[in-house]
Design a protein around this motif. Structure first.
Motif, PDB file in Angstrom:
ATOM      1  N   TYR A 154       0.810  -1.213   0.000  1.00  0.00           N
ATOM      2  CA  TYR A 154       0.000   0.000   0.000  1.00  0.00           C
ATOM      3  C   TYR A 154       0.851   1.276   0.000  1.00  0.00           C
ATOM      4  O   TYR A 154       0.458   2.294  -0.568  1.00  0.00           O
ATOM      5  CB  TYR A 154      -0.942   0.016   1.204  1.00  0.00           C
ATOM      6  N   THR A 155       2.015   1.231   0.646  1.00  0.00           N
ATOM      7  CA  THR A 155       2.867   2.428   0.721  1.00  0.00           C
ATOM      8  C   THR A 155       3.436   2.814  -0.639  1.00  0.00           C
ATOM      9  O   THR A 155       3.827   3.974  -0.839  1.00  0.00           O
ATOM     10  CB  THR A 155       4.028   2.194   1.693  1.00  0.00           C
ATOM     11  N   LEU A 156       3.524   1.879  -1.570  1.00  0.00           N
ATOM     12  CA  LEU A 156       4.134   2.156  -2.872  1.00  0.00           C
ATOM     13  C   LEU A 156       3.100   2.329  -3.985  1.00  0.00           C
ATOM     14  O   LEU A 156       3.461   2.493  -5.154  1.00  0.00           O
ATOM     15  CB  LEU A 156       5.102   1.022  -3.229  1.00  0.00           C
ATOM     16  N   VAL A 188      -4.805   8.382   6.346  1.00  0.00           N
ATOM     17  CA  VAL A 188      -4.664   7.473   7.497  1.00  0.00           C
ATOM     18  C   VAL A 188      -4.786   8.267   8.791  1.00  0.00           C
ATOM     19  O   VAL A 188      -5.461   7.839   9.746  1.00  0.00           O
ATOM     20  CB  VAL A 188      -3.331   6.716   7.443  1.00  0.00           C
ATOM     21  N   ARG A 189      -4.181   9.433   8.825  1.00  0.00           N
ATOM     22  CA  ARG A 189      -4.281  10.278  10.025  1.00  0.00           C
ATOM     23  C   ARG A 189      -5.739  10.654  10.289  1.00  0.00           C
ATOM     24  O   ARG A 189      -6.212  10.620  11.431  1.00  0.00           O
ATOM     25  CB  ARG A 189      -3.418  11.532   9.834  1.00  0.00           C
ATOM     26  N   LEU A 190      -6.468  10.966   9.226  1.00  0.00           N
ATOM     27  CA  LEU A 190      -7.876  11.350   9.368  1.00  0.00           C
ATOM     28  C   LEU A 190      -8.728  10.174   9.842  1.00  0.00           C
ATOM     29  O   LEU A 190      -9.581  10.320  10.730  1.00  0.00           O
ATOM     30  CB  LEU A 190      -8.401  11.866   8.029  1.00  0.00           C
ATOM     31  N   VAL A 191      -8.487   8.987   9.275  1.00  0.00           N
ATOM     32  CA  VAL A 191      -9.251   7.800   9.659  1.00  0.00           C
ATOM     33  C   VAL A 191      -8.990   7.437  11.118  1.00  0.00           C
ATOM     34  O   VAL A 191      -9.924   7.111  11.867  1.00  0.00           O
ATOM     35  CB  VAL A 191      -8.917   6.613   8.727  1.00  0.00           C
ATOM     36  N   LEU A 192      -7.737   7.483  11.539  1.00  0.00           N
ATOM     37  CA  LEU A 192      -7.418   7.147  12.926  1.00  0.00           C
ATOM     38  C   LEU A 192      -8.103   8.106  13.900  1.00  0.00           C
ATOM     39  O   LEU A 192      -8.612   7.687  14.944  1.00  0.00           O
ATOM     40  CB  LEU A 192      -5.902   7.164  13.144  1.00  0.00           C
ATOM     41  N   ALA A 193      -8.112   9.390  13.547  1.00  0.00           N
ATOM     42  CA  ALA A 193      -8.795  10.366  14.407  1.00  0.00           C
ATOM     43  C   ALA A 193     -10.299  10.090  14.450  1.00  0.00           C
ATOM     44  O   ALA A 193     -10.933  10.198  15.509  1.00  0.00           O
ATOM     45  CB  ALA A 193      -8.532  11.780  13.903  1.00  0.00           C
ATOM     46  N   GLU A 194     -10.869   9.700  13.300  1.00  0.00           N
ATOM     47  CA  GLU A 194     -12.302   9.410  13.246  1.00  0.00           C
ATOM     48  C   GLU A 194     -12.634   8.178  14.086  1.00  0.00           C
ATOM     49  O   GLU A 194     -13.644   8.152  14.799  1.00  0.00           O
ATOM     50  CB  GLU A 194     -12.726   9.205  11.789  1.00  0.00           C
ATOM     51  N   VAL A 195     -11.783   7.141  14.012  1.00  0.00           N
ATOM     52  CA  VAL A 195     -12.005   5.940  14.823  1.00  0.00           C
ATOM     53  C   VAL A 195     -11.954   6.299  16.302  1.00  0.00           C
ATOM     54  O   VAL A 195     -12.835   5.912  17.086  1.00  0.00           O
ATOM     55  CB  VAL A 195     -10.955   4.850  14.506  1.00  0.00           C
ATOM     56  N   ALA A 421     -10.154   1.745   0.478  1.00  0.00           N
ATOM     57  CA  ALA A 421     -10.861   1.605   1.752  1.00  0.00           C
ATOM     58  C   ALA A 421     -10.277   0.459   2.569  1.00  0.00           C
ATOM     59  O   ALA A 421     -10.135   0.557   3.799  1.00  0.00           O
ATOM     60  CB  ALA A 421     -12.353   1.376   1.501  1.00  0.00           C
ATOM     61  N   THR A 422      -9.909  -0.624   1.879  1.00  0.00           N
ATOM     62  CA  THR A 422      -9.300  -1.760   2.570  1.00  0.00           C
ATOM     63  C   THR A 422      -7.946  -1.377   3.145  1.00  0.00           C
ATOM     64  O   THR A 422      -7.599  -1.746   4.272  1.00  0.00           O
ATOM     65  CB  THR A 422      -9.150  -2.937   1.594  1.00  0.00           C
ATOM     66  N   ALA A 423      -7.157  -0.630   2.369  1.00  0.00           N
ATOM     67  CA  ALA A 423      -5.847  -0.196   2.857  1.00  0.00           C
ATOM     68  C   ALA A 423      -5.989   0.689   4.093  1.00  0.00           C
ATOM     69  O   ALA A 423      -5.283   0.499   5.100  1.00  0.00           O
ATOM     70  CB  ALA A 423      -5.103   0.554   1.758  1.00  0.00           C
ATOM     71  N   LEU A 424      -6.919   1.661   4.046  1.00  0.00           N
ATOM     72  CA  LEU A 424      -7.109   2.557   5.189  1.00  0.00           C
ATOM     73  C   LEU A 424      -7.578   1.777   6.416  1.00  0.00           C
ATOM     74  O   LEU A 424      -7.126   2.039   7.540  1.00  0.00           O
ATOM     75  CB  LEU A 424      -8.124   3.639   4.828  1.00  0.00           C
ATOM     76  N   ALA A 425      -8.482   0.805   6.195  1.00  0.00           N
ATOM     77  CA  ALA A 425      -8.934  -0.023   7.313  1.00  0.00           C
ATOM     78  C   ALA A 425      -7.785  -0.852   7.864  1.00  0.00           C
ATOM     79  O   ALA A 425      -7.700  -1.090   9.072  1.00  0.00           O
ATOM     80  CB  ALA A 425     -10.065  -0.939   6.853  1.00  0.00           C
ATOM     81  N   GLY A 426      -6.876  -1.284   6.975  1.00  0.00           N
ATOM     82  CA  GLY A 426      -5.720  -2.062   7.431  1.00  0.00           C
ATOM     83  C   GLY A 426      -4.821  -1.263   8.350  1.00  0.00           C
ATOM     84  O   GLY A 426      -4.358  -1.769   9.382  1.00  0.00           O
ATOM     85  N   TYR A 427      -4.568   0.000   7.997  1.00  0.00           N
ATOM     86  CA  TYR A 427      -3.723   0.825   8.865  1.00  0.00           C
ATOM     87  C   TYR A 427      -4.419   1.121  10.193  1.00  0.00           C
ATOM     88  O   TYR A 427      -3.766   1.187  11.240  1.00  0.00           O
ATOM     89  CB  TYR A 427      -3.346   2.129   8.147  1.00  0.00           C
TER      90      TYR A 427
END
Length: 929
Positions: A154-156, A188-195, A421-427
């Motif tokens: 996902y990073t690449l 990823v930063r936004l998703v983590l804050a939302e979680v 969406a899968t990648a963001l959920a993975g992080y």
């Protein structure tokens, strides 16, 4: 909502299809050992960021992975050496780009293909992917496979075309978005804050806010048991320290105090050090912990076995002892919980939780039998993975998993691709293992500092993996709350974001790696389709990968089962990770356990056989390995040999201590292998013995110049020995039978010993008697430390000695292993080894100075001018600290060598006369060991 991972498409042309295939690689002739040594302790080479992205075991410095990939792919040209050094030591992007171009020039389109069949967290595929080659990683564990995707897939990828997330783009003032940063990092930063926000809202009724309106960051709990004698329940507390004092900041520290009434107890938080003893601790001067009833009228002591039996009988109960809050910046202060906090925390009902991904919300998977050594709580009566934390902790983890699922679904509904969406959920899900490391009943309060207040007194939550892969257990433990502090969602989110930011910053270009769950003994690739297999195989019995990571798996399965069905919808019969093909030696005594030594040996051979099948005819196998047990090396080299490989090179690097801070292995060896040719010659054992000895001695002298320790040289010597061994189809002994490779493992160690720069007054070590050679080399290697039996036996074999014959005379045995004796032997005679005579001389000095020492020399029938005798005196002295009693005695012996020589002649004459007259010999008093 599901995604499907496609099998990697690998170029399957054979060697004959192209004319540009490379036959000789750098690794066959050169490896940047010194650069790896220099880099492993630096940010560019340690791999700390890559390892911090996802929790996995057996960390490997990225410098070694980078070196292994480059050396395996580059042609054998000296022009590349300097760029390789720059890429490893500094992470120089310009050098990496030049090396990338050099590799691309050697292969046709779509190649080279690099496979790591034990990919773990994906460090080796990441380095290959960064070079723009086709990097493939397989691992039996779905948890490890997820780690590889998060690190090197996902990073690449280019996510720039994805629409905005449905939560709205935050302003830069909120610190969640930066136009200059990669899209993936911002989202990823936004998703983590939302979680975190959703979980805090969902669980806020369970965590009453403090008077300031903030959530507490920690809650200190303890398991309680009923006293066998007075029947009153009391908490099992191993430490009453909450925060040590620190005089520099005028901080008195805080402690718990148990207050007992007639039939009840309560806690108080007091300033200063504890005023009581813990209720669960080892008695003074004794081993093994016990539980003491704190009620003054009782005081009954319960053995550990009695306490364990209560757990198996379901008699444990959780009790809240203290609450942690922030105060004055970094200082953590604690207080007694309020009645409301106690009632809310202990009245959580898990039965009403809706299912997650079709599974019971609370992990009900049973901890497999025989796992008391790996999942410690199972030895105390906790049966399922859901039992490993209290009800409120469980509720918060369930809310976290549900929030991640909901956010992923909302992203897809808003037009975000399923893959993104899968990648963001993975992080986001990667935060679960990070939190689990600071959760469960194994996460005790970690109070840095000391009772006298002279050290900084930080307070943290201890890692449950205190011993590599063992999930620890404590009766008193910490629950991280929704607030800001160690182990909380905000804390682990910050560490994950920082790791991702550094990984992205060091991967400006590359081809995304491909990761899939697969068994190493059944690789899903065609014959002859891979240019290099570069791997770091499981180390024998060092880590129970699957059993330890099942703690992560049960929660990741509930979070990602519908998003990553290829990983988390495939389980073993017990609902856990499938361990059928796991290539380890399982620790403990699980009933019916199949992961035995024989299984490991057979499966490792099969795995390398698969590596041989998928390799092109000109391909290379590179194995990174390190272990302190010689038997592990026997099995590795045996597996390579059985699979049809020959070792072409071996390169030791000091990687482990710099990487982890604490390690039992200081050196790992990068081993280059090629498929054995069909026309190898036959040789005699005498010829090969000589070649192995010369090859290892030459290498050992180079290692000595490089400052490689003797213990590390013993490990590294296996490679050169196997290089020579692999040149021949058969090695015949004089009786016509074939020489086993075990012979050359022993010979390699002997050659290292013979090549060591011990000096010994310029006398070759080979001229000393075998027990002395053994003892001198042992002291150089291990000094006064304990040595495991397997290593001791292997060292004895180098001099054709039996460990049983050395026990008592030269070695003492204990539960910790064997230790070299330097005290006086029980007797001395002309049959005593030189090492024993010197020990007797040291003891004799303390009893009668020069005359007693002369008597020892005479009794041993040694000449007082024997160079070997005085060489060993000097050698023992060089290895002991000046304060040691034996060192002091031998120093005096050295200073009085002339007097002792003269006296020895007289004593020898008296001995001869007493024997002729049938008189008793001169007395020599020694101490028994």
């Amino acid at each position: 909502m599901t995604t499907t991972t496609q099998a990697p498409t690998i170029d399957t042309r054979t060697t004959a299809d192209t004319a540009s295939d490379v036959h000789s690689r750098l690794i066959d002739h050169w490896f940047p050992c010194s650069s790896v040594d220099a880099a492993v302790g630096t940010p560019a080479g340690s791999g700390r960021s890559e390892k911090a992205l996802f929790t996995w075991f057996a960390s490997r410095p990225i410098a070694q992975a980078r070196a292994a990939v480059l050396a395996a792919l580059l042609p054998n040209q000296a022009i590349h050496h300097n760029d390789v050094r720059l890429a490893i030591e500094r992470g120089d992007l310009g050098a990496q780009q030049r090396l990338r171009q050099a590799i691309a020039a050697q292969y046709p389109a779509g190649r080279p293909v690099v496979l790591d069949m034990f990919s773990g967290r994906g460090i080796i595929p990441l380095e290959a992917a960064r070079l723009g080659v086709t990097a493939v990683g397989t691992d039996l564990s779905p948890v490890a496979t997820l780690a590889g995707r998060l690190l090197a897939d996902y990073t690449l990828r280019d996510w720039s075309a994805e629409p905005d997330l449905p939560f709205g783009r935050p302003s830069t003032d909120e610190g969640l978005f930066d136009e200059a940063e990669p899209r993936l990092l911002n989202d990823v930063r936004l998703v983590l804050a939302e979680v975190g926000s959703r979980v805090a809202a969902a669980t806020s009724p369970l965590y009453p806010r403090s008077s300031t309106g903030a959530f507490p960051w920690a809650f200190v709990w303890a398991v309680t048991i009923p006293c066998d004698h007075c029947k009153r329940r009391f908490p099992l507390v191993g430490s009453l320290v909450l925060r040590h004092p620190y005089t520099r900041t005028a901080d008195d520290g805080q402690s718990l105090r148990l207050v007992t009434d007639k039939d009840t107890w309560r806690t108080e938080v007091i300033d200063g050090p504890p005023t009581q003893e813990p209720t669960f601790a080892a008695a003074s001067g004794k081993k093994g912990k016990s539980a003491r009833c704190p009620f003054p009228t009782c005081g009954h002591v319960h053995t550990l076995e009695s306490v364990k039996s209560m757990g198996h009988a379901g008699q444990y109960r959780d009790a809240l002892l203290a609450v942690g809050e922030e105060f004055q910046g970094s200082r953590k202060v604690f207080r007694v919980p309020t009645e409301q906090e106690v009632n809310v925390a202990t009245s959580v009902d898990l039965s009403s939780l809706p299912s997650l991904a079709g599974l019971c919300a609370v992990p009900d998977e049973l901890i497999p039998a025989g796992n008391q050594d790996t999942v410690r709580a199972s030895g105390y009566g906790y049966r399922t993975y859901g039992d490993l934390m209290n009800a409120r902790q469980t509720t918060k983890f369930v809310a976290t998993a549900r929030a991640i699922q909901e956010i992923a679904a909302e992203c897809v509904a808003a037009g975000v691709s399923t893959g993104y969406a899968t990648a963001l959920a993975g992080y986001a899900a990667a935060n679960l293992p990070r939190q689990l490391r600071r959760a469960t009943r194994g996460a005790k309060l970690l109070s840095h500092g000391n009772p006298n207040g002279t050290a900084q007194n930080r307070v943290q939550v201890a890692d449950v993996f205190s011993d590599e892969s063992k999930v620890s257990f404590n009766f008193d433990y910490v629950e991280a709350g929704p607030g800001n502090g160690p182990g909380t969602w905000s804390s682990v989110s910050e560490s994950g974001i920082n790791a991702l930011k550094k990984v992205l910053g060091e991967s400006p270009a590359g081809r995304p790696g491909r990761f899939r769950r697969a068994s190493a003994v059944a690789l899903p690739f065609r014959d002859g389709s891979v240019d290099a297999v570069i791997t770091d195989p499981p180390y024998y019995n060092m880590i129970d990968y699957a059993d330890a990571s099942d703690l992560f798996y049960v929660w990741l399965r509930r979070t990602l089962r519908e998003l990553m069905p290829d990983l988390f919808d495939q389980t073993g019969r017990d609902g856990l990770q499938d361990k059928t093909d796991e290539i380890i030696v399982k620790r403990g005594n699980a009933p019916g356990e199949h992961r035995t030594r024989d299984f490991y040996e057979q499966m490792l051979s099969r795995a390398f056989g698969e590596a041989r099948r998928v390799l092109r005819a000109d391909g290379h196998l590179v194995v990174v390995f390190g272990h302190t047990d010689p038997d592990a090396w026997r099995r590795l080299v045996g597996a390579l040999h059985d699979a049809g490989f020959v070792v072409t090179s071996s390169w030791p690097s000091r990687t482990e201590t710099a990487s982890t801070g604490v390690a039992s292995i200081k050196v790992t060896v990068t081993i280059g292998c090629r498929v054995a040719t069909a026309n190898r010659p036959v040789a005699t054992a005498t010829q090969v013995d000589r070649e192995v000895a010369e090859r290892v001695k030459t290498a050992a002298r180079e290692w000595d110049r490089d400052g490689l320790a003797l213990t590390d040289q013993l490990m590294a010597a296996i490679g050169p020995a196997m290089e020579v061994y692999g040149r021949y189809a058969k090695i015949l002994k004089p009786d016509g039978t074939q020489a086993e490779f075990d012979r050359y493992l022993t010979l390699a160690r002997t050659a290292v010993r013979d090549a060591t720069a011990l000096k010994l007054d310029e006398l070759p070590l080979e001229t000393f008697d075998a027990p002395t050679r053994f003892a001198v080399f042992w002291q150089r290697l291990f000094a006064r430390s304990d040595v495991p039996k397997g290593e001791a036996r292997f060292l004895a074999q180098a001099d054709n000695l039996r460990l049983e014959d050395l026990r008592g005379a030269l070695l003492t045995e204990s539960k910790s292993g064997y230790k070299l004796r330097i005290d006086a032997p029980s007797t001395v005679s002309d049959k005593s080894s030189t090492f024993e005579v010197v020990r007797a001389m040291a003891a004799a000095w303390d009893q009668g100075a020069t005359e007693s020492v002369a008597a020892v020399v005479a009794q041993s029938d040694r000449q007082p001018t024997d160079a070997h005798l005085w060489a060993v005196v000097g050698e023992i002295l060089s290895q002991l600290p000046p304060s040691d009693t034996v060192a002091k005695a031998l120093t005096a012996v050295q200073r009085n060598a002339g007097t002792i020589t003269n006296l020895t002649h007289r004593v020898a004459t008296e001995l001869a006369e007493s024997e002729r007259d049938n008189q008793p010999t001169l007395p020599f008093a020694t101490k028994e060991s």
